[in-house]
Design an enzyme around this catalytic site. Structure first.
Site, short mmCIF file in Angstrom:
data_model
loop_
_atom_site.label_atom_id
_atom_site.label_comp_id
_atom_site.label_asym_id
_atom_site.label_seq_id
_atom_site.Cartn_x
_atom_site.Cartn_y
_atom_site.Cartn_z
N LYS A 248 0.91 -1.17 -0.09
CA LYS A 248 0.07 -0.16 0.09
C LYS A 248 0.93 1.24 0.01
CE LYS A 248 -3.80 -2.39 2.46
NZ LYS A 248 -4.64 -2.45 3.75
N ASP B 211 -11.26 2.63 4.39
CA ASP B 211 -11.50 1.20 4.21
C ASP B 211 -13.08 1.25 4.11
OD1 ASP B 211 -9.36 -0.55 4.05
OD2 ASP B 211 -8.96 -0.56 6.04
N GLN C 80 -4.98 -1.69 10.12
CA GLN C 80 -4.69 -3.04 9.29
C GLN C 80 -4.97 -4.19 10.12
OE1 GLN C 80 -3.23 -3.09 6.31
NE2 GLN C 80 -3.57 -5.36 6.37
#
Ligand code: NAD
Length: 286
Positions: free
Chosen positions: A53, A120, A97
């Site tokens: 990422k 997200d 995460q």
């Protein structure tokens, strides 16, 4: 019959196209969006995902700030960090995460991220906005990428019968809302579903997100279907495979995504797109 190129839906290529467009837009605006990544512990797969990422973000002009914490960090400390990121005007997107160590409650941490920075799209506000069809919803990256891949085939989604295998909050459930909002008729199946094969056999669109290697066999899928394989499974020989029997299915008259090279690159591209959209919305609202 062997597969012709058009039967494979190339997620790598589609994602590269999207990243190139984002790069142009960000450069043209002279912008510097910032994505904060909260990373806990030393899970090897998570570290690799975060590194990917970071690389992809840097390449298109998004600054990725990785906040690394030890395995035993307290939930309250993380909540304080998330609150300060929420208030930091320089930070446009925040992701936690996962997986997290067992003593941490992912739901509490994800809910603490303010909806406008929840790039997200995992928080309850954005999931609710998506379900109700609000334009303000931040759509979770993987379902958003799945939709783009289906759209890339050129099929008209209206009235199509879509069967999703898996009902997680990060893939199956938000994807069901997204496809419903796009006028598909949707069935969500899961580990307790009876007669899965017969349900899948009726689908115009099959999306598998259950983490069961090669579960979906060639005789489960009807001709002309579009098959999107979200699953990522590590086999004994170290190779990755999806939830579908790709080898057999790619010889059929269907369109299908490979693993790797299908949904994975799209998820990263959609996360970057969500960060850019969050940046633009936040600047408009200043
Ligand atoms: P999860 O474990 O949270 O959910 C799995 C779902 O599959 C559950 O709803 C379960 O009921 C269902 N399921 C399990 N076995 C089944 C069976 N035999 N038949 C029918 N349904 C079954 O998983 P998740 O986080 O949604 O991820 C699913 C898969 O997708 C995993 O392999 C994961 O690695 C992968 N994934 C990939 C990406 C990507 O970017 N490519 C993103 C997210 C998840």
């Amino acid at each position: 019959m062997t597969a012709d190129y058009s039967s494979i839906i190339d997620g790598k290529k589609e994602a590269a196209r999207i990243r190139a467009t984002l790069k142009e837009q960000i450069a043209a605006a002279g912008a510097k969006p910032v994505l904060a990544v909260v990373l806990v512990g030393a899970d090897e797969a998570s570290r690799i995902y975060v590194r990917n990422k970071e690389k992809a973000a840097a390449d298109i002009g998004i600054v990725c700030r990785v906040l690394q914490f030890g395995e035993d960090v307290a939930g309250d400390e993380l909540l304080d960090v998330i609150r300060s990121l929420n208030e930091d005007p320089e930070v446009n997107g925040i992701i936690i995460q996962q997986p997290l160590p067992k003593h941490l409650d992912a739901k509490v941490l994800v809910e603490a991220v303010c909806p406008e920075k929840d790039v997200d799209g995992f928080g309850p506000v954005n999931l609710g906005r998506l379900q109700a069809g609000y334009a303000s919803a931040v759509i979770a990256a993987t379902p958003k990428g799945v939709l783009r891949l289906i759209e890339s085939t050129g099929i008209d989604l209206s009235g199509k019968y879509a069967v999703i295998i898996g009902r997680s909050n990060i893939v199956g459930k938000p994807l069901s809302s997204l496809l419903l909002n796009n006028n598909c008729t949707v069935t969500v199946t899961h580990s307790k579903t009876i007669g899965l094969k017969d349900i899948v056999r009726q689908a115009d669109i099959v999306v598998s997100a259950c983490g069961c290697p090669k579960l979906v066999k060639s005789d489960w899928v009807k001709d002309n279907a579009v098959v999107i394989d979200v699953g990522i499974n590590r086999m004994a020989d170290g190779k990755l495979c999806g939830d579908t029997d790709f080898e057999a299915l790619q010889k059929r008259n269907i369109r299908i995504t490979p693993v790797p090279g299908g949904v994975g690159p799209m998820t990263v591209a959609m996360l970057l797109e969500n960060t850019w959209l969050a940046f633009k919305r936040q600047k408009e609202n200043v």
